[in-house]
Motif scaffolding. Structure first.
Motif, short mmCIF file in Angstrom:
data_model
loop_
_atom_site.label_atom_id
_atom_site.label_comp_id
_atom_site.label_asym_id
_atom_site.label_seq_id
_atom_site.Cartn_x
_atom_site.Cartn_y
_atom_site.Cartn_z
N MET A 183 0.69 -1.15 -0.03
CA MET A 183 0.18 -0.03 -0.03
C MET A 183 1.08 1.23 0.06
SD MET A 183 -2.95 0.79 2.68
CE MET A 183 -4.00 2.22 2.49
N ALA A 184 0.52 2.23 -0.88
CA ALA A 184 1.35 3.47 -1.05
C ALA A 184 1.19 4.32 0.28
CB ALA A 184 0.97 4.25 -2.22
N ASP A 185 2.16 5.05 0.79
CA ASP A 185 2.17 6.05 1.83
C ASP A 185 0.81 7.01 1.49
OD1 ASP A 185 3.76 4.82 3.41
OD2 ASP A 185 5.56 6.25 2.81
N GLY A 186 0.08 7.54 2.44
CA GLY A 186 -1.22 8.35 2.10
C GLY A 186 -2.36 8.11 3.22
N ILE A 187 -3.15 8.86 2.80
CA ILE A 187 -4.45 8.75 3.50
C ILE A 187 -5.64 8.00 3.01
CG2 ILE A 187 -6.49 10.04 4.71
CD1 ILE A 187 -4.43 12.46 5.19
N ALA A 188 -5.97 6.86 3.60
CA ALA A 188 -6.97 6.04 2.85
C ALA A 188 -8.40 6.78 3.34
CB ALA A 188 -7.04 4.52 3.39
N VAL A 189 -9.39 6.40 2.51
CA VAL A 189 -10.94 6.78 3.04
C VAL A 189 -11.51 5.32 3.11
CG1 VAL A 189 -12.93 7.78 2.05
CG2 VAL A 189 -10.79 8.79 1.52
N VAL A 190 -12.34 5.36 4.18
CA VAL A 190 -13.26 4.55 4.69
C VAL A 190 -14.51 4.68 4.72
CG1 VAL A 190 -13.59 2.56 6.57
CG2 VAL A 190 -11.21 3.41 6.06
N GLY A 191 -15.67 3.95 4.27
CA GLY A 191 -17.03 4.27 4.33
C GLY A 191 -17.48 2.99 5.13
N GLY A 192 -18.76 3.49 5.65
CA GLY A 192 -19.51 2.24 6.13
C GLY A 192 -21.19 2.64 6.43
N ILE A 193 -21.89 1.77 6.43
CA ILE A 193 -23.37 1.87 6.53
C ILE A 193 -23.80 0.90 8.01
CG2 ILE A 193 -25.59 1.60 5.27
CD1 ILE A 193 -23.94 1.73 2.92
N ASP A 194 -24.43 1.77 8.60
CA ASP A 194 -25.15 1.07 9.73
C ASP A 194 -26.38 0.96 9.32
OD1 ASP A 194 -25.57 0.04 12.42
OD2 ASP A 194 -25.61 2.27 13.43
N THR A 195 -27.05 -0.36 9.67
CA THR A 195 -28.36 -0.66 8.93
C THR A 195 -29.29 -0.77 10.33
OG1 THR A 195 -27.78 -2.86 8.89
CG2 THR A 195 -27.53 -1.65 6.76
N HIS A 196 -30.41 -0.37 10.13
CA HIS A 196 -31.40 -0.34 10.98
C HIS A 196 -32.80 -0.68 10.31
CE1 HIS A 196 -29.00 1.16 14.15
NE2 HIS A 196 -28.54 1.96 13.43
N THR A 197 -33.93 -0.99 11.07
CA THR A 197 -35.16 -1.33 10.38
C THR A 197 -35.76 -0.34 9.65
OG1 THR A 197 -35.59 -2.87 12.11
CG2 THR A 197 -37.58 -2.02 10.89
N ASP A 198 -35.59 1.03 10.15
CA ASP A 198 -36.40 2.16 9.63
C ASP A 198 -35.37 3.05 9.21
OD1 ASP A 198 -38.97 1.27 10.57
OD2 ASP A 198 -38.53 2.25 12.57
N ARG A 199 -34.25 3.15 9.36
CA ARG A 199 -33.15 4.09 8.72
C ARG A 199 -31.93 3.13 8.57
NH1 ARG A 199 -34.70 9.33 8.55
NH2 ARG A 199 -36.53 9.75 9.85
N HIS A 200 -30.98 3.93 7.66
CA HIS A 200 -29.64 3.43 7.43
C HIS A 200 -28.77 4.59 7.74
CE1 HIS A 200 -30.97 -0.41 6.26
NE2 HIS A 200 -30.94 -0.28 4.94
N GLN A 201 -27.77 4.46 8.18
CA GLN A 201 -26.68 5.80 8.31
C GLN A 201 -25.60 5.27 7.77
OE1 GLN A 201 -27.50 8.57 10.45
NE2 GLN A 201 -25.74 9.35 9.99
N ALA A 202 -25.35 6.18 6.72
CA ALA A 202 -24.10 6.10 5.80
C ALA A 202 -22.97 6.94 6.42
CB ALA A 202 -24.04 6.18 4.52
N ALA A 203 -21.56 6.81 6.71
CA ALA A 203 -20.56 7.51 7.10
C ALA A 203 -19.27 7.26 6.44
CB ALA A 203 -20.23 7.48 8.71
N VAL A 204 -18.40 8.21 6.35
CA VAL A 204 -17.12 8.29 5.51
C VAL A 204 -16.15 8.95 6.37
CG1 VAL A 204 -15.92 8.64 3.37
CG2 VAL A 204 -18.25 8.13 3.03
N ILE A 205 -14.98 8.43 6.59
CA ILE A 205 -14.08 9.03 7.51
C ILE A 205 -12.75 8.74 6.69
CG2 ILE A 205 -14.97 8.93 9.77
CD1 ILE A 205 -13.32 6.55 10.37
#
Length: 58
Positions: A1-23
């Motif tokens: 892996m090259a030196d640098g800053i990686a980007v990570v995304g994730g999704i927290d799933t629920h019955t009525d809503r999903h929450q997506a976040a990127v850090i």
């Protein structure tokens, strides 16, 4: 892996809503969006799911 800053995304799933976040690999918040699961998403609007926007903001 090259030196640098990686980007990570994730999704927290629920019955009525999903929450997506990127850090990055040093913990900076880049984007967060919440999406209802009960609202139909017509295929004619976009070929991608609604949380795709949050993940592409990074």
């Amino acid at each position: 892996m090259a030196d640098g800053i990686a980007v990570v995304g994730g999704i927290d799933t629920h019955t009525d809503r999903h929450q997506a976040a990127v850090i990055d690999s040093i913990g900076r918040h880049l984007a967060t969006e919440q999406f209802e699961t009960t609202r139909p998403f017509p295929r004619s609007e976009s070929p991608r799911p609604p949380y795709h926007h949050a993940l592409t903001m990074a």
